[in-house]
Design an enzyme around this catalytic site. Structure first.
Site, PDB file in Angstrom:
ATOM      1  N   HIS A 101       0.754  -1.047  -0.014  1.00 39.74           N
ATOM      2  CA  HIS A 101      -0.164   0.068  -0.007  1.00 39.74           C
ATOM      3  C   HIS A 101       0.773   1.202   0.113  1.00 39.74           C
ATOM      4  CE1 HIS A 101      -2.574  -2.878   2.346  1.00 39.74           C
ATOM      5  NE2 HIS A 101      -3.499  -2.471   1.832  1.00 39.74           N
ATOM      6  N   ASP A 104       2.338   2.285   3.186  1.00 41.07           N
ATOM      7  CA  ASP A 104       3.380   1.334   3.946  1.00 41.07           C
ATOM      8  C   ASP A 104       5.005   1.575   3.474  1.00 41.07           C
ATOM      9  OD1 ASP A 104       1.042  -0.454   4.448  1.00 41.07           O
ATOM     10  OD2 ASP A 104       1.523  -1.393   2.539  1.00 41.07           O
ATOM     11  N   GLU A 232     -11.247  -6.786  -3.786  1.00 44.78           N
ATOM     12  CA  GLU A 232     -10.938  -7.835  -2.804  1.00 44.78           C
ATOM     13  C   GLU A 232     -11.982  -7.961  -1.917  1.00 44.78           C
ATOM     14  OE1 GLU A 232      -7.514  -8.565   0.867  1.00 44.78           O
ATOM     15  OE2 GLU A 232      -6.955  -7.718  -1.026  1.00 44.78           O
ATOM     16  N   GLU A 268      -8.897 -13.451  -0.313  1.00 39.81           N
ATOM     17  CA  GLU A 268      -8.030 -13.850   0.772  1.00 39.81           C
ATOM     18  C   GLU A 268      -8.699 -14.918   1.614  1.00 39.81           C
ATOM     19  OE1 GLU A 268      -7.017 -11.672   5.013  1.00 39.81           O
ATOM     20  OE2 GLU A 268      -6.501 -10.605   3.165  1.00 39.81           O
ATOM     21  N   HIS A 271     -10.563 -13.725   4.711  1.00 40.67           N
ATOM     22  CA  HIS A 271     -11.763 -12.973   4.505  1.00 40.67           C
ATOM     23  C   HIS A 271     -12.922 -13.759   4.154  1.00 40.67           C
ATOM     24  CE1 HIS A 271      -9.640  -8.967   3.326  1.00 40.67           C
ATOM     25  NE2 HIS A 271      -9.254  -9.239   4.327  1.00 40.67           N
ATOM     26  N   ASP A 296      -4.694 -14.054  -1.347  1.00 43.75           N
ATOM     27  CA  ASP A 296      -3.866 -13.694  -0.286  1.00 43.75           C
ATOM     28  C   ASP A 296      -3.898 -14.944   0.585  1.00 43.75           C
ATOM     29  OD1 ASP A 296      -3.397 -11.079  -1.243  1.00 43.75           O
ATOM     30  OD2 ASP A 296      -4.775  -9.950   0.326  1.00 43.75           O
ATOM     31  N   ASP A 307     -10.152 -10.971  11.922  1.00 46.35           N
ATOM     32  CA  ASP A 307      -9.135 -11.104  10.865  1.00 46.35           C
ATOM     33  C   ASP A 307      -7.635 -11.301  11.422  1.00 46.35           C
ATOM     34  OD1 ASP A 307      -8.095 -11.754   8.425  1.00 46.35           O
ATOM     35  OD2 ASP A 307      -8.423  -9.644   7.589  1.00 46.35           O
ATOM     36  N   ASP A 339      -0.432 -12.282   2.795  1.00 43.11           N
ATOM     37  CA  ASP A 339      -1.072 -11.358   3.709  1.00 43.11           C
ATOM     38  C   ASP A 339      -1.207 -11.810   5.280  1.00 43.11           C
ATOM     39  OD1 ASP A 339      -2.239  -9.041   4.448  1.00 43.11           O
ATOM     40  OD2 ASP A 339      -4.169  -9.153   3.139  1.00 43.11           O
TER      41      ASP A 339
END
Length: 435
Positions: A101, A104, A232, A268, A271, A296, A307, A339
């Site tokens: 990101h 980051d 996502e 993911e 998720h 992910d 999560d 991730d």
């Protein structure tokens, strides 16, 4: 050149299943051929910059536990130090890809112009490191959820000025991803949702989010970005209800607004679990609809309701996931992004390396099991046998018929079918031969 952060940790090598080394690959051999392709090219591993280097070890009940040389992450000097450490770890692991990101990799400067300047400076620096190391960018994305300006969403915010700030941020991130040769661009709508319907206009927010995504697609084509645009799914957290709840919800949304040919899904495992599904289910549904782009890889703690982003450790789950990936023909621009983050008590640099080593080995075991299942063909044969009746001329003609004609046939032929076994336990036993 060593940064000193990983002192004493050598490049990780494949040593085979009998190795007793904590820092060796027992199953991940990048050059091993699996179904005619190198294992590295199947798995396309990537390190998540946010969890591995930007996360400070906090949780909802406590603050920072990690103390790193680049903390606090508030100036470009420390951002570059963080990049030095990141690329050193990519080399230690032999990771072919990474993901980020914008928040980051550059500090938050408090305004758009300075944030953009910081992003451009750090991506120039990272581009030099890519050239020197050969590590590539799997995907970039914009963080449109952490800063307080996004507390009511980004594309779905009731304030058009926030929409504008978010759109400008995404443009800068797509430009950076394109510049670094990224193979995908991801949009995760962390706060594209609502806390209460009392202050939410669902129709307007959906329309605005769709328009935002359309702008992204248009800009991709304008600049010649050949990567895949991915969204996502996640059901909640941080929002109470997020609009990209699960794969089925995302597919319905994209089709409603005519975006299904331009956008695929980054799915993911954690998720999927939050949405009440298995990873396998979400992958199978996306693949069936031709919309599985990338994954992910992580796991959730099944005793927790949030999560937890843990590194994978369940070979049967991972094998069934890669079975779906292999069935659709494997990744194209996508890959396997970890991730996943360390537990906040895992303070040492070696913990970070070991976590990735273990995750890569689990994925390698899962991939090989999935390939063996697919090459064996037993599961596909069982599916073909179960649905064989639908391949007959009579069944196909019935699908082109109508209720009245079907009723007459049932009466005339005295159709009164007996149930047939689904053979679930036998098929589960068959899968267990491989995992």
């Amino acid at each position: 050149m060593s940064t000193g952060f990983f002192d004493g940790i050598d490049t990780i090598r494949y040593e085979g299943p009998q190795s007793t080394s904590e820092l060796a690959y027992r199953h991940y051999d990048p050059d091993e051929m699996v179904m005619g392709k190198r294992m590295e090219d199947h798995l396309r591993f990537a390190v998540a910059w946010w969890h591995s280097f930007a996360w400070e070890g906090g949780d909802p009940f406590g603050g920072q536990t990690f103390v790193r040389p680049w903390h606090p992450q508030d100036d470009m000097g420390r951002a570059k130090m963080k990049a030095d450490v990141a690329f050193e770890m990519f080399g230690i692991l032999g990771q072919p890809f990474y993901c980020w990101h914008d928040a980051d990799i550059r500090p938050e400067m408090g305004n758009y112009a300075d944030n953009l300047a910081g992003l451009e400076e750090i991506t120039d620096y990272m581009g030099e490191k890519q050239e020197a190391t050969g590590t590539r960018l799997l995907w970039g994305t914009a963080n449109l959820f952490s800063h307080r300006r996004f507390m009511s969403g980004a594309a779905t915010n009731p304030d058009p000025e926030v929409f504008a700030f978010a759109a400008a941020t995404v443009k800068g991130c797509i430009d950076a991803t394109h510049k670094l040769g990224g193979q995908n661009y991801v949009l995760w709508g962390g706060r594209e949702g609502y806390e209460t319907l009392l202050n939410t206009d669902l129709g307007r927010e959906a329309d605005n989010m769709a328009r935002f995504l359309s702008m992204v697609v248009d800009y991709k084509h304008k600049i010649g970005f050949e990567g895949t645009i991915l969204v996502e799914p996640k059901p909640q957290e941080p929002s109470k209800h997020q609009y990209d709840y699960d794969v089925a919800t995302c597919i319905g949304f994209l089709r409603k607004y005519g975006l299904q040919d331009d956008i695929k899904l980054n799915i993911e495992q954690g998720h999927a679990i939050l949405a009440g599904h298995s990873f396998e289910h979400e992958l199978a549904l996306a693949a069936t609809e031709g919309m599985l782009g990338s994954i992910d890889m992580n796991r959730n703690d099944y005793q927790s309701g949030w999560d937890t982003d843990q590194f994978p450790n369940n070979v049967p789950e991972v094998a069934l996931a890669y079975y779906q990936v292999l069935k659709m023909g494997g990744f194209t621009t996508g890959g396997t992004n970890f991730d996943a983050k360390l537990r906040r008590q895992s303070l040492d640099p070696v913990d970070l390396v070991a976590a990735h080593v273990g995750g890569m080995d689990i994925c390698a075991r899962g991939l090989k099991a999935a390939a063996a299942m697919l090459e064996d063909g037993g599961l596909e044969q069982a599916l073909a046998e179960r649905y064989a009746g639908w391949d007959t001329p009579g069944a196909q003609a019935m699908l082109q018929s109508d209720l009245g004609a079907i009723q007459r046939r049932v009466l005339e032929e005295g159709i009164n079918p007996e149930p047939r076994s689904g053979r679930q336990e036998r098929l589960e036993n068959w899968v267990n031969r491989f995992v």
